[in-house]
Design an enzyme around this catalytic site. Structure first.
Site, short mmCIF file in Angstrom:
data_model
loop_
_atom_site.label_atom_id
_atom_site.label_comp_id
_atom_site.label_asym_id
_atom_site.label_seq_id
_atom_site.Cartn_x
_atom_site.Cartn_y
_atom_site.Cartn_z
N THR A 195 -88.84 20.02 106.27
CA THR A 195 -88.38 18.80 106.96
C THR A 195 -88.95 17.62 106.20
O THR A 195 -90.02 17.73 105.60
CB THR A 195 -88.93 18.83 108.41
OG1 THR A 195 -88.25 19.85 109.12
CG2 THR A 195 -88.76 17.50 109.13
N ARG A 223 -79.19 24.45 118.88
CA ARG A 223 -80.61 24.14 119.14
C ARG A 223 -80.97 22.82 118.42
O ARG A 223 -80.63 22.61 117.27
CB ARG A 223 -81.48 25.27 118.63
CG ARG A 223 -82.99 25.05 118.76
CD ARG A 223 -83.60 24.45 117.51
NE ARG A 223 -85.06 24.31 117.61
CZ ARG A 223 -85.79 23.68 116.70
NH1 ARG A 223 -85.23 23.14 115.63
NH2 ARG A 223 -87.09 23.57 116.84
N GLY A 225 -84.31 20.29 117.54
CA GLY A 225 -85.78 20.19 117.55
C GLY A 225 -86.25 18.78 117.84
O GLY A 225 -85.55 17.98 118.48
N GLY A 248 -90.77 22.28 116.64
CA GLY A 248 -90.18 21.17 117.36
C GLY A 248 -90.32 21.20 118.88
O GLY A 248 -90.51 20.16 119.51
N1 ASP Z 1 -89.61 20.07 113.37
C1 ASP Z 1 -88.47 20.72 112.83
C2 ASP Z 1 -87.69 21.34 113.98
O1 ASP Z 1 -88.29 21.85 114.91
C3 ASP Z 1 -88.76 21.79 111.83
C4 ASP Z 1 -89.84 21.49 110.83
O2 ASP Z 1 -90.40 20.42 110.80
O3 ASP Z 1 -90.14 22.37 110.02
O4 ASP Z 1 -86.48 21.35 113.91
#
Ligand code: ASP
Length: 328
Positions: A195, A223, A225, A248
């Protein structure tokens, strides 16, 4: 020198301005120039938390971030706004294919990409976000469009794609054809995480923060996050800007980004203390991830409880662009 050149242009243009709109535009431009009065600026970028060591890949990402820090520093020094700098930074990262965002987004369980992004301007608390979009080439630009051109904050799914595809096409923002929603399994080629996020302070004293992601690789279609959720994965006010990466669901439930800002606002915590304490509490809650922060003095801080967190920073207090993936 450059400044007096622009001021000269401004006054000439003012004489020639034949409509109120033009005068307003020029007034806005002068606003930008007054940023030069400020002393402090900072840019903090992340390329996601990591759960296992992949030194080669980390080096590529760090090199990419370093290049963006060098360019961001020049822009911020010249008075470019924090919003523009983070938009440019995150757009470049989305287009690089090196991170789990934009064209590098990991497909969901069903084999197609669903991307999330958000952006926030700390000086006026304006924010924009998109979630589960498939066809917008640069979700961060879509988020900025939502923030600046609509009265809303969050657009989701197929309707968001439809609305933004037309709007962004007109606004000269590139979109991709439907074939972009690949059904091919890209998970082997793609990184498990990555991310992206950026937070900046400009010479006006304005803070902006943004985050963009393809989400978890194995996510169930639909879904969403924390990355597009203001207060969870992204937050900015007049004092601090925050961008997160990690599990998330925990970041949403514990309103991590807003929680960090509240420690500073209501308890007067110092930046690094607030940043470390937020992640300590996340750890105690059973969540994994990290945050990067920038405050109004141009200080930066970061904390995470995973094996790594790819990030980099530069600023008036940190003249040398620095990238790291471990603790220091
Ligand atoms: N926070 C992101 C999510 O939950 C994933 C990540 O940061 O790796 O979609």
């Amino acid at each position: 020198m450059l400044r007096s050149f622009f001021i000269t242009i401004f006054f000439w243009s003012l004489l020639l301005a034949n409509s109120q709109t033009q005068a307003k535009e020029l007034e806005n431009y002068l606003q930008t120039l007054t940023c030069k009065a400020g002393e402090n600026f900072a840019l903090h970028i992340h390329g996601g938390v990591t759960y296992r060591n992949r030194p080669k890949r980390d080096e590529i990402r760090k090199a990419f971030i370093r290049d963006l820090l060098i360019r961001g520093k020049i822009a911020l020094e010249q008075g470019v706004s924090a919003l523009d700098v983070i938009s440019f930074t995150l757009t470049s990262m989305e287009n690089s294919g090196e991170f789990n965002a934009g064209s590098g987004s990991i497909p969901n369980q069903a084999g197609y990409r669903e991307m999330d992004a958000s952006i926030m301007a700390g000086h006026n608390l304006k924010a924009g976000a998109v979630a589960s979009v498939q066809y917008v080439k640069n979700p961060i630009q879509a988020a900025r469009y939502v923030m600046e051109e609509t009265k809303n904050v969050l657009f989701v799914g197929a309707s968001a794609d439809e609305f933004l595809k037309n709007k962004l096409a007109n606004a000269d923002f590139p979109t991709l054809p439907p074939s972009y929603a690949s059904t091919e399994d890209l998970s082997v080629k793609s990184p498990p995480h990555g991310t992206i996020g950026a937070v900046a302070l400009d010479l006006c004293g304005h803070i902006a923060a943004g985050t963009s992601t393809g989400g978890f690789g194995s996510k169930i279609p639909g879904r969403v996050g924390d990355s597009p959720i203001i207060g969870a994965g992204t937050y900015a006010n007049e004092e601090v800007g925050i961008s997160a990466s990690g599990h998330g669901e925990y970041f949403i439930r514990y309103a991590i980004a807003y929680d960090l800002s509240a420690r500073i606002r209501y308890r007067g915590d110092e930046l690094n203390q607030a940043t470390q304490d937020t992640i300590r509490d996340l750890t105690n809650a059973g969540g994994t991830g990290g945050v990067i922060t920038v405050n109004k003095d141009g200080s930066i801080a970061s904390a995470f409880n995973t094996s790594g967190f790819i990030r980099g920073y530069v600023g008036s207090k940190y003249p040398e662009p620095t990238t790291i993936s471990g603790m220091n």
